[in-house]
Motif scaffolding. Sequence first.
Motif, PDB file in Angstrom:
ATOM      1  N   TYR A  75       0.844  -1.209   0.000  1.00 54.96           N
ATOM      2  CA  TYR A  75       0.000   0.000   0.000  1.00 54.96           C
ATOM      3  C   TYR A  75       0.873   1.251   0.000  1.00 54.96           C
ATOM      4  O   TYR A  75       0.662   2.180  -0.785  1.00 54.96           O
ATOM      5  N   GLU A  76       1.886   1.253   0.852  1.00 55.71           N
ATOM      6  CA  GLU A  76       2.755   2.428   0.981  1.00 55.71           C
ATOM      7  C   GLU A  76       3.613   2.639  -0.262  1.00 55.71           C
ATOM      8  O   GLU A  76       3.827   3.770  -0.693  1.00 55.71           O
ATOM      9  N   LYS A  77       4.073   1.545  -0.847  1.00 56.23           N
ATOM     10  CA  LYS A  77       4.932   1.670  -2.028  1.00 56.23           C
ATOM     11  C   LYS A  77       4.150   2.185  -3.226  1.00 56.23           C
ATOM     12  O   LYS A  77       4.666   2.975  -4.026  1.00 56.23           O
ATOM     13  N   LEU A  78       2.899   1.751  -3.385  1.00 58.57           N
ATOM     14  CA  LEU A  78       2.070   2.251  -4.481  1.00 58.57           C
ATOM     15  C   LEU A  78       1.781   3.730  -4.297  1.00 58.57           C
ATOM     16  O   LEU A  78       1.830   4.510  -5.255  1.00 58.57           O
ATOM     17  N   MET A  79       1.483   4.131  -3.074  1.00 61.48           N
ATOM     18  CA  MET A  79       1.245   5.541  -2.794  1.00 61.48           C
ATOM     19  C   MET A  79       2.486   6.370  -3.116  1.00 61.48           C
ATOM     20  O   MET A  79       2.401   7.463  -3.694  1.00 61.48           O
ATOM     21  N   ALA A 113      -7.241   5.948 -14.715  1.00 61.45           N
ATOM     22  CA  ALA A 113      -6.515   4.686 -14.545  1.00 61.45           C
ATOM     23  C   ALA A 113      -6.968   3.965 -13.286  1.00 61.45           C
ATOM     24  O   ALA A 113      -7.314   4.594 -12.290  1.00 61.45           O
ATOM     25  N   LEU A 114      -6.953   2.658 -13.371  1.00 66.47           N
ATOM     26  CA  LEU A 114      -7.172   1.787 -12.216  1.00 66.47           C
ATOM     27  C   LEU A 114      -5.925   0.919 -12.084  1.00 66.47           C
ATOM     28  O   LEU A 114      -5.575   0.189 -13.013  1.00 66.47           O
ATOM     29  N   ILE A 115      -5.265   1.001 -10.938  1.00 64.14           N
ATOM     30  CA  ILE A 115      -4.079   0.201 -10.679  1.00 64.14           C
ATOM     31  C   ILE A 115      -4.411  -0.817  -9.595  1.00 64.14           C
ATOM     32  O   ILE A 115      -4.916  -0.460  -8.531  1.00 64.14           O
ATOM     33  N   LYS A 120       3.510 -11.009  -3.631  1.00 62.22           N
ATOM     34  CA  LYS A 120       3.566 -12.464  -3.695  1.00 62.22           C
ATOM     35  C   LYS A 120       3.211 -13.061  -2.332  1.00 62.22           C
ATOM     36  O   LYS A 120       3.571 -12.529  -1.291  1.00 62.22           O
ATOM     37  N   SER A 121       2.492 -14.166  -2.368  1.00 60.01           N
ATOM     38  CA  SER A 121       2.074 -14.869  -1.137  1.00 60.01           C
ATOM     39  C   SER A 121       1.217 -13.983  -0.246  1.00 60.01           C
ATOM     40  O   SER A 121       1.279 -14.057   0.987  1.00 60.01           O
ATOM     41  N   ASP A 122       0.415 -13.118  -0.867  1.00 56.41           N
ATOM     42  CA  ASP A 122      -0.468 -12.238  -0.099  1.00 56.41           C
ATOM     43  C   ASP A 122      -1.883 -12.395  -0.640  1.00 56.41           C
ATOM     44  O   ASP A 122      -2.084 -12.658  -1.833  1.00 56.41           O
ATOM     45  N   ASP A 123      -2.869 -12.219   0.216  1.00 57.13           N
ATOM     46  CA  ASP A 123      -4.260 -12.350  -0.212  1.00 57.13           C
ATOM     47  C   ASP A 123      -4.983 -11.009  -0.198  1.00 57.13           C
ATOM     48  O   ASP A 123      -6.210 -10.946  -0.117  1.00 57.13           O
ATOM     49  N   ILE A 124      -4.204  -9.916  -0.285  1.00 50.35           N
ATOM     50  CA  ILE A 124      -4.769  -8.574  -0.281  1.00 50.35           C
ATOM     51  C   ILE A 124      -4.488  -7.894  -1.626  1.00 50.35           C
ATOM     52  O   ILE A 124      -3.366  -7.934  -2.141  1.00 50.35           O
ATOM     53  N   ILE A 125      -5.514  -7.275  -2.191  1.00 56.37           N
ATOM     54  CA  ILE A 125      -5.382  -6.470  -3.409  1.00 56.37           C
ATOM     55  C   ILE A 125      -5.401  -5.001  -3.009  1.00 56.37           C
ATOM     56  O   ILE A 125      -6.322  -4.540  -2.324  1.00 56.37           O
ATOM     57  N   THR A 126      -4.374  -4.264  -3.424  1.00 55.24           N
ATOM     58  CA  THR A 126      -4.343  -2.818  -3.222  1.00 55.24           C
ATOM     59  C   THR A 126      -4.756  -2.149  -4.521  1.00 55.24           C
ATOM     60  O   THR A 126      -4.221  -2.453  -5.592  1.00 55.24           O
ATOM     61  N   GLU A 127      -5.726  -1.240  -4.434  1.00 51.16           N
ATOM     62  CA  GLU A 127      -6.264  -0.589  -5.630  1.00 51.16           C
ATOM     63  C   GLU A 127      -6.092   0.922  -5.544  1.00 51.16           C
ATOM     64  O   GLU A 127      -6.196   1.514  -4.467  1.00 51.16           O
ATOM     65  N   GLN A 139      -8.063   7.936  -5.258  1.00 53.21           N
ATOM     66  CA  GLN A 139      -8.687   7.058  -4.275  1.00 53.21           C
ATOM     67  C   GLN A 139      -7.861   5.777  -4.147  1.00 53.21           C
ATOM     68  O   GLN A 139      -7.543   5.123  -5.144  1.00 53.21           O
ATOM     69  N   MET A 140      -7.494   5.419  -2.920  1.00 54.44           N
ATOM     70  CA  MET A 140      -6.766   4.183  -2.673  1.00 54.44           C
ATOM     71  C   MET A 140      -7.490   3.355  -1.628  1.00 54.44           C
ATOM     72  O   MET A 140      -8.066   3.894  -0.685  1.00 54.44           O
ATOM     73  N   SER A 141      -7.445   2.037  -1.801  1.00 59.02           N
ATOM     74  CA  SER A 141      -8.099   1.145  -0.839  1.00 59.02           C
ATOM     75  C   SER A 141      -7.515  -0.258  -0.966  1.00 59.02           C
ATOM     76  O   SER A 141      -6.776  -0.547  -1.909  1.00 59.02           O
ATOM     77  N   GLN A 142      -7.853  -1.110  -0.018  1.00 53.22           N
ATOM     78  CA  GLN A 142      -7.456  -2.506  -0.052  1.00 53.22           C
ATOM     79  C   GLN A 142      -8.685  -3.377   0.149  1.00 53.22           C
ATOM     80  O   GLN A 142      -9.648  -2.971   0.789  1.00 53.22           O
ATOM     81  N   ARG A 143      -8.617  -4.581  -0.409  1.00 54.79           N
ATOM     82  CA  ARG A 143      -9.716  -5.536  -0.263  1.00 54.79           C
ATOM     83  C   ARG A 143      -9.145  -6.949  -0.342  1.00 54.79           C
ATOM     84  O   ARG A 143      -8.046  -7.167  -0.857  1.00 54.79           O
ATOM     85  N   PRO A 144      -9.887  -7.932   0.157  1.00 46.84           N
ATOM     86  CA  PRO A 144      -9.434  -9.321   0.033  1.00 46.84           C
ATOM     87  C   PRO A 144      -9.427  -9.744  -1.432  1.00 46.84           C
ATOM     88  O   PRO A 144     -10.308  -9.350  -2.207  1.00 46.84           O
ATOM     89  N   ALA A 145      -8.443 -10.522  -1.815  1.00 45.67           N
ATOM     90  CA  ALA A 145      -8.379 -11.038  -3.187  1.00 45.67           C
ATOM     91  C   ALA A 145      -9.497 -12.053  -3.410  1.00 45.67           C
ATOM     92  O   ALA A 145      -9.882 -12.790  -2.499  1.00 45.67           O
ATOM     93  N   VAL A 146     -10.051 -12.051  -4.629  1.00 51.06           N
ATOM     94  CA  VAL A 146     -11.096 -13.009  -4.998  1.00 51.06           C
ATOM     95  C   VAL A 146     -10.667 -13.724  -6.274  1.00 51.06           C
ATOM     96  O   VAL A 146      -9.668 -13.368  -6.910  1.00 51.06           O
TER      97      VAL A 146
END
Length: 227
Positions: A75-79, A113-115, A120-127, A139-146
Motif C-alpha cells: 500500500y505504501e509503495k504504491l502511494m 486509470a485503475l491500478i 507475492k504470497s499475499d491475499d490482499i489487493i491494493t487498488e 482514491q486508494m483502498s485494499q480488499r481481500p483477493a477473490v
Amino acid sequence: MQKLKRDSFDLKMNKRYPSTGLRNMGYTIETALAELADNAKDAKAKNIDIIFPSTLISALKGVLVIQDNGNGMSYEKLMDAIEVGSDRKYSDKDSGFYGVGMNAAIAHLGDSALIQTRLKSDDIITELEWDIKNSTPIQMSQRPAVAGDIACGTKIEITIGGQYVFYDKDSGKDSFVIKQLSARYCNTLSAGTMKIFFDDIPVAPSDPFYRDKIKKDKVKRIGRAHV
C-alpha cells in the motif's frame, strides 16, 4: 517606507498539473509503454502483457491494459510510486530515478486509470483509482483477493479518451510499438529473463545495432574466403 516581505514555504502543485504538466513531458505512446514496462522489469517480472482495445483511433474510447507478474507493491509503495517527484531510494539496477515516470506515462496515455497490485504470497489487493482528466483526488483502498484477481504483480487499466490519435490495429500501425519494445528490451528478451506479450503475441528481440546481421555477414565473408 513599504514593508518588505519574506516567506519560507514548500513548493505547491496545482491540482490540474497531472492533466497538463504530466501529459506534456514529451512522452510518445512507445516511450510511455516502455516506461511502464521498465517498472515491471524492476519488479522482477517474468511476463509483461500489453493489451490494446480492438481498435484505437481518435475520439474512440477503450481500455489499455499493462499487466505483469512481478513482486507487486505494498500500500505504501504504491502511494509512493504515484507521488510526483518521490524521494524513495533507487538502486543502481533500477530503471527509474526521478519519481515521475509512472505517473507521467499513465497521464500521457489516458483519461483515467485503475491500478491493482498484489504482493507475492499475499491475499490482499491494493487498488488505486485516478481520474486524470477531471483532476479529482486519487482514491486508494485494499480488499481481500477473490477469484479472477491477479496472483501477484501489478495490473494497470488505462481508460483511453479521444484527446490523442492512437494506433489503428487494423492498419498495422501498432507494429511500430512492437519494434520499439523489441529493440529496447533486446538483451533481456534474448536472455529469456523476461517475456513481453503484445495482444498475446510474444515480442521477439531485435538488435537495434544489427549485431546479429553483422555477425552473419562476417561468417559468410569468411566462408567465401575459404572457397
